[in-house]
Design an enzyme around this catalytic site. Structure first.
Site, PDB file in Angstrom:
ATOM      1  N   ASN A  21     -13.563  23.237 -11.628  1.00  0.00           N
ATOM      2  CA  ASN A  21     -14.090  22.780 -10.344  1.00  0.00           C
ATOM      3  C   ASN A  21     -15.245  23.692  -9.946  1.00  0.00           C
ATOM      4  O   ASN A  21     -15.478  24.741 -10.571  1.00  0.00           O
ATOM      5  CB  ASN A  21     -12.993  22.737  -9.281  1.00  0.00           C
ATOM      6  CG  ASN A  21     -12.548  24.126  -8.827  1.00  0.00           C
ATOM      7  OD1 ASN A  21     -12.597  25.103  -9.571  1.00  0.00           O
ATOM      8  ND2 ASN A  21     -12.081  24.217  -7.593  1.00  0.00           N
ATOM      9  N   HIS A  22     -15.984  23.301  -8.904  1.00  0.00           N
ATOM     10  CA  HIS A  22     -17.226  24.033  -8.595  1.00  0.00           C
ATOM     11  C   HIS A  22     -17.415  24.112  -7.087  1.00  0.00           C
ATOM     12  O   HIS A  22     -17.814  23.134  -6.453  1.00  0.00           O
ATOM     13  CB  HIS A  22     -18.404  23.304  -9.243  1.00  0.00           C
ATOM     14  CG  HIS A  22     -19.609  24.176  -9.486  1.00  0.00           C
ATOM     15  ND1 HIS A  22     -19.616  25.536  -9.252  1.00  0.00           N
ATOM     16  CD2 HIS A  22     -20.854  23.875  -9.943  1.00  0.00           C
ATOM     17  CE1 HIS A  22     -20.803  26.027  -9.561  1.00  0.00           C
ATOM     18  NE2 HIS A  22     -21.569  25.037  -9.983  1.00  0.00           N
TER      19      HIS A  22
END
Length: 251
Positions: A58-59
């Site tokens: 995820n970011h």
């Protein structure tokens, strides 16, 4: 034995990402970062010790990429938006093994550079969400699943929590002394599919991978007691192409 680099798409003629700084700078970089943040790495045993691996993360914050490259159990060639490869920073990123990616145009060089690394038994990192955001995998691009279908490499989900504080901007850093958790999830394995691979195959694999990563995301939140920081401010949205499977009405 057939040379895997000759399989389509071929990766025998592309220049591989450098490895020297990728290996040598990690201990020093860990020491430097831990002088500012309390980085906690969880469940590193989920990462295979040898062979090709794809980290799919995820970011949420600007330091996610450096944290993955520096603290992962194995050095990773992380796909990084080409806008970062300017001047000294660009030369440093390439020398440290990171792979430039043009997000708005078909980028066969980036794909082949990643495949070269995987076919050589190395590790590649990718952010299926594309740009930074809430980190909840609402948007999900096809790159991770495509690389897995071509290479047969297992995909290890990564959840980063604490790299951006609630209300923070895409470029903001956590406060000094903040705890940042990097959680490695259970590997997801796809059978390699020979060329030609159809769009439908990649889309189906992407949706299945996304479901697996959502489960691992929930497990990471539960095990750490942490929550995602929420969306970015409405005026701070990094442009990102609408090419993800969730951009086209997929559940």
């Amino acid at each position: 034995m057939t040379d895997p680099h000759l399989e389509r798409p071929r990766s025998d003629q592309v220049k591989g990402a450098p490895r020297f700084l990728l290996h040598t700078l990690r201990p020093l970089a860990r020491w430097v970062i831990r002088r500012r943040y309390d980085v906690q790495v969880h469940d590193a045993a989920h990462v295979p010790a040898t062979g090709p691996v794809i980290f799919a993360s995820n970011h949420v914050g600007v330091i996610d990429g450096p944290l993955l490259a520096i603290f992962a159990p194995r050095p990773a060639h992380v796909l990084t938006k080409i806008e970062m490869f300017r001047g000294f920073m660009g030369r440093f990123l390439w020398a440290s093994g990171q792979v430039p990616l043009d997000r708005f145009n078909t980028d066969p060089r980036a794909v082949k550079t990643c495949l070269k690394a995987l076919r050589d038994g190395r590790v590649v990192g990718i952010y299926p969400e594309g740009s930074r955001g809430a980190g909840d995998l609402e948007r999900f691009h096809r790159g991770a699943a495509y690389l897995a279908l071509v290479s047969g490499a297992p995909v290890v989900p990564v959840t980063t929590l604490g790299s951006r504080e609630p209300g923070g901007t895409s470029g903001s850093l956590p406060k000094r002394g903040a705890v940042v958790d990097v959680v490695f999830g259970e590997a997801y394995r796809l059978e390699a599919v020979p060329w030609p691979r159809t769009r439908e195959q990649v889309e189906k694999a992407s949706l299945l991978l996304r479901e697996h990563m959502l489960v691992q995301l929930d497990r990471a939140r539960a095990s750490t007691g942490r929550e995602l920081p929420g969306p970015l401010p409405p005026t701070d949205v990094d442009p990102d192409p609408a090419t993800g499977v969730t951009d086209e009405g997929a559940p």
